[in-house]
Design an enzyme around this catalytic site. Sequence first.
Site, PDB file in Angstrom:
ATOM      1  N   GLY A  15       0.786  -1.241   0.000  1.00  0.00           N
ATOM      2  CA  GLY A  15       0.000   0.000   0.000  1.00  0.00           C
ATOM      3  C   GLY A  15       0.811   1.281   0.000  1.00  0.00           C
ATOM      4  N   SER A  16       2.051   1.236  -0.522  1.00  0.00           N
ATOM      5  CA  SER A  16       2.823   2.490  -0.564  1.00  0.00           C
ATOM      6  C   SER A  16       2.183   3.481  -1.539  1.00  0.00           C
ATOM      7  CB  SER A  16       4.284   2.230  -0.945  1.00  0.00           C
ATOM      8  OG  SER A  16       4.389   1.779  -2.268  1.00  0.00           O
ATOM      9  N   HIS A  98      -6.014  -8.632  -8.860  1.00  0.00           N
ATOM     10  CA  HIS A  98      -7.135  -9.470  -9.306  1.00  0.00           C
ATOM     11  C   HIS A  98      -7.652  -8.829 -10.591  1.00  0.00           C
ATOM     12  CE1 HIS A  98     -11.039 -11.572  -9.249  1.00  0.00           C
ATOM     13  NE2 HIS A  98     -11.557 -10.395  -9.522  1.00  0.00           N
ATOM     14  N   ASN A 114      -5.771   2.219 -13.380  1.00  0.00           N
ATOM     15  CA  ASN A 114      -4.801   1.263 -12.824  1.00  0.00           C
ATOM     16  C   ASN A 114      -3.385   1.816 -12.947  1.00  0.00           C
ATOM     17  OD1 ASN A 114      -3.789  -1.369 -11.943  1.00  0.00           O
ATOM     18  ND2 ASN A 114      -3.173  -1.721 -14.071  1.00  0.00           N
ATOM     19  N   HIS A 116       0.498   0.612 -13.395  1.00  0.00           N
ATOM     20  CA  HIS A 116       1.273  -0.570 -13.772  1.00  0.00           C
ATOM     21  C   HIS A 116       2.752  -0.196 -13.892  1.00  0.00           C
ATOM     22  CE1 HIS A 116       2.132  -4.500 -15.251  1.00  0.00           C
ATOM     23  NE2 HIS A 116       2.635  -4.021 -16.369  1.00  0.00           N
ATOM     24  N   GLU A 185       6.240   5.782  -9.528  1.00  0.00           N
ATOM     25  CA  GLU A 185       4.828   5.387  -9.437  1.00  0.00           C
ATOM     26  C   GLU A 185       4.050   6.319  -8.510  1.00  0.00           C
ATOM     27  OE1 GLU A 185       4.020   0.796 -10.120  1.00  0.00           O
ATOM     28  OE2 GLU A 185       5.081   1.149  -8.244  1.00  0.00           O
TER      29      GLU A 185
HETATM   30  C1  GRF Z   1       3.253  -1.450  -7.552  1.00  0.00           C
HETATM   31  O1  GRF Z   1       4.523  -1.626  -8.133  1.00  0.00           O
HETATM   32  C2  GRF Z   1       2.167  -1.545  -8.584  1.00  0.00           C
HETATM   33  O2  GRF Z   1       2.491  -0.958  -9.791  1.00  0.00           O
HETATM   34  C3  GRF Z   1       2.078  -3.058  -8.737  1.00  0.00           C
HETATM   35  O3  GRF Z   1       2.140  -3.532  -7.422  1.00  0.00           O
HETATM   36  C4  GRF Z   1       2.930  -2.642  -6.647  1.00  0.00           C
HETATM   37  C5  GRF Z   1       2.124  -2.231  -5.444  1.00  0.00           C
HETATM   38  O4  GRF Z   1       2.894  -1.571  -4.493  1.00  0.00           O
HETATM   39  N1  GRF Z   1       0.904  -3.445  -9.485  1.00  0.00           N
HETATM   40  P1  GRF Z   1       2.230  -0.966  -3.187  1.00  0.00           P
HETATM   41  O5  GRF Z   1       1.329  -2.040  -2.590  1.00  0.00           O
HETATM   42  O6  GRF Z   1       1.435   0.249  -3.588  1.00  0.00           O
HETATM   43  O7  GRF Z   1       3.368  -0.604  -2.274  1.00  0.00           O
END
Ligand code: GRF
Length: 205
Positions: A15-16, A98, A114, A116, A185
């Site tokens: 959940g970062s 999912h 989303n 990615h 991200e």
């Molecule tokens: C992120 O790299 C996202 O792009 C991928 O899963 C990771 C989730 O990281 N689908 P977090 O749980 O938000 O720390």
Amino acid sequence: MEPRGRLVVMISGFGSNLQAILDACREGRLWAEVVLVVSNRRDAYGLIRAARAGVPTLYFPLRPYRERGLDRIAYDQDLADQIAPYRPDLIVLAGWMHILSSAFLDRFPGRVINLHPALPGMFPGRDAIRRAFEAYRRGEISCSGCMVHYVTPEVDAGPVLVQAEVPLYPEDTLERFEARMHEAEHRILVEGIRRALERLRSCEP
Ligand code: GRF
């Protein structure tokens, strides 16, 4: 002043990225509020982050559906039923592991986005960061990146809202590359939400 955008954030793990959204809302960098956090895993640390921020949470696992012989469509329909009362402007998949079918997506047209950790068309699906790192080591790519896109039934594809390149360096370890990716991200996710909310507002009558 415009009302704050109502966000439902869906997670499966650490959940970062959820935290980046919560921080941006709290600090006024994003004119939005997280009204619900959904996880399909009970042990997702993101649920603790949500609780700390005073945001309602919903744990919604697939397993009971499998055990009752029900398919993913039934799960997706019930999930949409649980989320709809929160009247989300946007549903943000931030590490949600999912695949959502049309049974879910059609309930919130143009409202599901989303994150990615790869550029459009590159490394769809799981483990994109590791696969990009290995491709770099094999000399197949010189750079990777991440994107925020609208969700379609096709996995990790759909109209892109924002993307950023994340370079790879010869001295990189997977961990260093991963850290750089997450930094990018956290930045583009907030920007992607901002853009998607702006688009929704500009379409309002
Ligand atoms: C992120 O790299 C996202 O792009 C991928 O899963 C990771 C989730 O990281 N689908 P977090 O749980 O938000 O720390």
